[in-house]
Design a protein around this motif. Structure first.
Motif, PDB file in Angstrom:
ATOM      1  N   THR A   1       0.811  -1.222   0.000  1.00  0.00           N
ATOM      2  CA  THR A   1       0.000   0.000   0.000  1.00  0.00           C
ATOM      3  C   THR A   1       0.843   1.270   0.000  1.00  0.00           C
ATOM      4  OG1 THR A   1      -1.904  -1.102   1.008  1.00  0.00           O
ATOM      5  CG2 THR A   1      -1.750   1.297   1.266  1.00  0.00           C
ATOM      6  N   PRO A   2       1.818   1.437   0.916  1.00  0.00           N
ATOM      7  CA  PRO A   2       2.618   2.672   0.875  1.00  0.00           C
ATOM      8  C   PRO A   2       3.469   2.789  -0.384  1.00  0.00           C
ATOM      9  CG  PRO A   2       3.468   1.151   2.533  1.00  0.00           C
ATOM     10  CD  PRO A   2       2.153   0.620   2.096  1.00  0.00           C
ATOM     11  N   LEU A   3       3.997   1.658  -0.874  1.00  0.00           N
ATOM     12  CA  LEU A   3       4.793   1.719  -2.103  1.00  0.00           C
ATOM     13  C   LEU A   3       3.932   2.158  -3.282  1.00  0.00           C
ATOM     14  CD1 LEU A   3       7.604  -0.528  -3.319  1.00  0.00           C
ATOM     15  CD2 LEU A   3       5.631  -0.250  -4.827  1.00  0.00           C
ATOM     16  N   SER A   4       2.733   1.623  -3.370  1.00  0.00           N
ATOM     17  CA  SER A   4       1.833   2.019  -4.457  1.00  0.00           C
ATOM     18  C   SER A   4       1.465   3.488  -4.371  1.00  0.00           C
ATOM     19  CB  SER A   4       0.562   1.158  -4.425  1.00  0.00           C
ATOM     20  OG  SER A   4       0.864  -0.205  -4.677  1.00  0.00           O
ATOM     21  N   ALA A   5       1.294   4.006  -3.137  1.00  0.00           N
ATOM     22  CA  ALA A   5       0.946   5.414  -2.956  1.00  0.00           C
ATOM     23  C   ALA A   5       2.073   6.322  -3.439  1.00  0.00           C
ATOM     24  CB  ALA A   5       0.646   5.692  -1.487  1.00  0.00           C
ATOM     25  N   VAL A   6       3.321   5.946  -3.129  1.00  0.00           N
ATOM     26  CA  VAL A   6       4.474   6.739  -3.554  1.00  0.00           C
ATOM     27  C   VAL A   6       4.597   6.721  -5.074  1.00  0.00           C
ATOM     28  CG1 VAL A   6       6.996   6.878  -3.523  1.00  0.00           C
ATOM     29  CG2 VAL A   6       5.742   6.466  -1.402  1.00  0.00           C
ATOM     30  N   LEU A   7       4.458   5.538  -5.667  1.00  0.00           N
ATOM     31  CA  LEU A   7       4.588   5.429  -7.123  1.00  0.00           C
ATOM     32  C   LEU A   7       3.455   6.174  -7.835  1.00  0.00           C
ATOM     33  CD1 LEU A   7       5.751   1.750  -7.743  1.00  0.00           C
ATOM     34  CD2 LEU A   7       7.104   3.813  -7.426  1.00  0.00           C
ATOM     35  N   LYS A   8       2.253   6.091  -7.292  1.00  0.00           N
ATOM     36  CA  LYS A   8       1.130   6.801  -7.906  1.00  0.00           C
ATOM     37  C   LYS A   8       1.375   8.302  -7.884  1.00  0.00           C
ATOM     38  CE  LYS A   8      -3.891   7.374  -7.632  1.00  0.00           C
ATOM     39  NZ  LYS A   8      -5.128   7.002  -6.887  1.00  0.00           N
ATOM     40  N   HIS A   9       1.907   8.802  -6.766  1.00  0.00           N
ATOM     41  CA  HIS A   9       2.212  10.232  -6.676  1.00  0.00           C
ATOM     42  C   HIS A   9       3.275  10.621  -7.700  1.00  0.00           C
ATOM     43  CE1 HIS A   9       2.960  14.174  -4.934  1.00  0.00           C
ATOM     44  NE2 HIS A   9       4.249  13.888  -4.954  1.00  0.00           N
ATOM     45  N   ALA A  10       4.204   9.690  -7.972  1.00  0.00           N
ATOM     46  CA  ALA A  10       5.280   9.956  -8.921  1.00  0.00           C
ATOM     47  C   ALA A  10       4.837   9.791 -10.373  1.00  0.00           C
ATOM     48  CB  ALA A  10       6.468   9.046  -8.642  1.00  0.00           C
ATOM     49  N   GLY A  11       3.578   9.384 -10.566  1.00  0.00           N
ATOM     50  CA  GLY A  11       3.065   9.233 -11.924  1.00  0.00           C
ATOM     51  C   GLY A  11       3.320   7.882 -12.547  1.00  0.00           C
ATOM     52  N   VAL A  12       3.739   6.912 -11.722  1.00  0.00           N
ATOM     53  CA  VAL A  12       3.978   5.557 -12.220  1.00  0.00           C
ATOM     54  C   VAL A  12       2.684   4.772 -12.088  1.00  0.00           C
ATOM     55  CG1 VAL A  12       5.306   3.437 -11.945  1.00  0.00           C
ATOM     56  CG2 VAL A  12       6.406   5.650 -11.561  1.00  0.00           C
ATOM     57  N   ASP A  13       2.066   4.477 -13.197  1.00  0.00           N
ATOM     58  CA  ASP A  13       0.760   3.806 -13.200  1.00  0.00           C
ATOM     59  C   ASP A  13       0.965   2.312 -13.411  1.00  0.00           C
ATOM     60  OD1 ASP A  13      -1.888   3.239 -13.215  1.00  0.00           O
ATOM     61  OD2 ASP A  13      -2.279   3.959 -15.243  1.00  0.00           O
ATOM     62  N   MET A  14       1.159   1.601 -12.311  1.00  0.00           N
ATOM     63  CA  MET A  14       1.360   0.157 -12.393  1.00  0.00           C
ATOM     64  C   MET A  14       0.543  -0.516 -11.310  1.00  0.00           C
ATOM     65  SD  MET A  14       4.887  -2.046 -12.310  1.00  0.00           S
ATOM     66  CE  MET A  14       4.850  -3.834 -12.447  1.00  0.00           C
ATOM     67  N   ALA A  15      -0.315  -1.421 -11.688  1.00  0.00           N
ATOM     68  CA  ALA A  15      -1.179  -2.119 -10.743  1.00  0.00           C
ATOM     69  C   ALA A  15      -0.462  -3.375 -10.244  1.00  0.00           C
ATOM     70  CB  ALA A  15      -2.498  -2.491 -11.409  1.00  0.00           C
ATOM     71  N   PHE A  16      -0.083  -3.367  -8.979  1.00  0.00           N
ATOM     72  CA  PHE A  16       0.593  -4.519  -8.403  1.00  0.00           C
ATOM     73  C   PHE A  16      -0.409  -5.493  -7.811  1.00  0.00           C
ATOM     74  CE2 PHE A  16       3.889  -1.197  -8.057  1.00  0.00           C
ATOM     75  CZ  PHE A  16       4.943  -1.861  -8.685  1.00  0.00           C
ATOM     76  N   ARG A  17      -0.140  -6.771  -7.969  1.00  0.00           N
ATOM     77  CA  ARG A  17      -0.956  -7.796  -7.325  1.00  0.00           C
ATOM     78  C   ARG A  17      -0.630  -7.795  -5.832  1.00  0.00           C
ATOM     79  NH1 ARG A  17       1.306 -10.528 -11.424  1.00  0.00           N
ATOM     80  NH2 ARG A  17       2.593 -11.710  -9.955  1.00  0.00           N
ATOM     81  N   ARG A  18      -1.659  -7.801  -5.016  1.00  0.00           N
ATOM     82  CA  ARG A  18      -1.464  -7.842  -3.574  1.00  0.00           C
ATOM     83  C   ARG A  18      -1.235  -9.287  -3.131  1.00  0.00           C
ATOM     84  NH1 ARG A  18      -2.224  -2.627  -1.321  1.00  0.00           N
ATOM     85  NH2 ARG A  18      -2.541  -1.257  -3.116  1.00  0.00           N
TER      86      ARG A  18
END
Length: 320
Positions: free
Chosen positions: A122-139
């Protein structure tokens, strides 16, 4: 710094880590083994790949760059220390599903899937989303556990709010606002005086998580709390989402003796609002604080509801 092996850190990682720069190529990755000899072989293999040109350097911003930007924008700092220690100056484009899975297992080898999801994915996805990296990771499998609703009893809320006010009057007013309006922390931080109408007992929350502005009703206790603040231009409470706020809440928690479950933090106020309003028979989706009835339905089972209490009137055997 030349390429080197970083030893496993007890309680954090079990594998050796390869860091440093070789022929101008920066490397920051797990060696994939707790055995130093195997790790040394992995390091040697990376050197050979770099020498032959098979190990291509990835361009673009690094994890550290993204974290700094995320925090400066008011991002949640929880759990980022371990992630930053692990990823360091890794290029964002180099963060893949496989490496993320490996990271989660190394940082939290004995944790549940739900914990790894909350503290890594969750925190890694939040950081990447803020950086404009649109990648959906499997949980991680099994991370979608049943939602747990933690809320405060009236006496607990009273003690916690008193401690928040003792720490800082403006902080106490902000927590009061969240408790009695069901607002998220980001909504409270972004509230401006231009959007507050005390005489009408309303406020407008802009750009909410639901994707639209929301008209917020201000109960008398909130009107009184806001009226006691100095009304100056800009943000009502003067805070941005930061580590300082979480520290203030932790201090109030300790002073009040009220324990907030791990991972809940400021959301305890929203949960409590949902629980209290549901017990009063309110439709949370009609308050505007929840997008739809399905999203609010989780609060319907926090206590025996009015329909269940009708069992008190069922016929019973008369004792002669």
């Amino acid at each position: 710094m030349p390429l080197y092996l970083q030893a496993p850190r007890p309680g954090r990682t079990r594998n050796w880590h390869i860091r440093g720069t070789y022929y101008g190529v920066t490397v920051n990755r797990s060696a994939g083994s707790p055995d130093r000899r195997v790790a040394a072989q992995a390091l040697a293999a990376i050197k050979r790949q770099i020498e032959s040109g098979a190990f291509a350097e990835v361009a673009g911003p690094t994890w550290e760059d993204a974290v700094i930007s995320y925090l400066n924008a008011g991002g949640d700092p929880r759990f980022l220390d371990r992630l930053t220690s692990y990823w360091g100056n890794t290029k964002l484009e180099a963060i893949t599903q496989a490496r993320l899975d490996e990271c989660a297992m190394e940082l939290y080898p004995t944790a549940t899937a739900a914990t790894r999801n909350r503290q890594v994915y969750t925190p890694l996805s939040a950081v990447l989303k803020h950086a404009g990296v649109d990648m959906a990771f499997r949980r991680p499998k099994g991370s979608r556990s049943e939602p747990r609703i933690h809320w405060l009893r009236p006496e607990q809320a009273e003690r916690l709010l008193a401690a928040c006010e003792a720490a800082n009057a403006r902080f106490g007013a902000m927590c009061t606002y969240m408790l009695y309006t069901g607002s998220r922390l980001s909504e409270a931080c972004n509230l401006t005086w231009a959007d507050v109408r005390l005489q009408e007992a309303t406020a407008t929350a802009r750009d909410t998580k639901n994707g639209a502005d929301r008209l917020v009703h201000l109960p008398p206790v909130v009107v009184a709390a806001l009226a006691g603040l100095e009304q100056r231009e800009g943000r009502v409470f003067g805070y941005r989402k930061s580590g300082r706020l979480y520290k203030l809440l932790a201090q109030a928690e300790a002073a009040s003796g009220v324990q907030i479950p791990e991972g809940i933090s400021f959301h305890i106020f929203r949960h409590t609002y949902g629980a209290w309003m549901t017990r009063l028979g309110a439709r949370l989706d009609k308050t505007g604080a929840w997008k739809d009835r399905q999203a609010a339905a989780v609060y319907e089972h926090i206590d025996t509801n009015e329909e269940a209490r009708k069992a008190d009137h069922l016929p019973v055997r008369r004792v002669k």
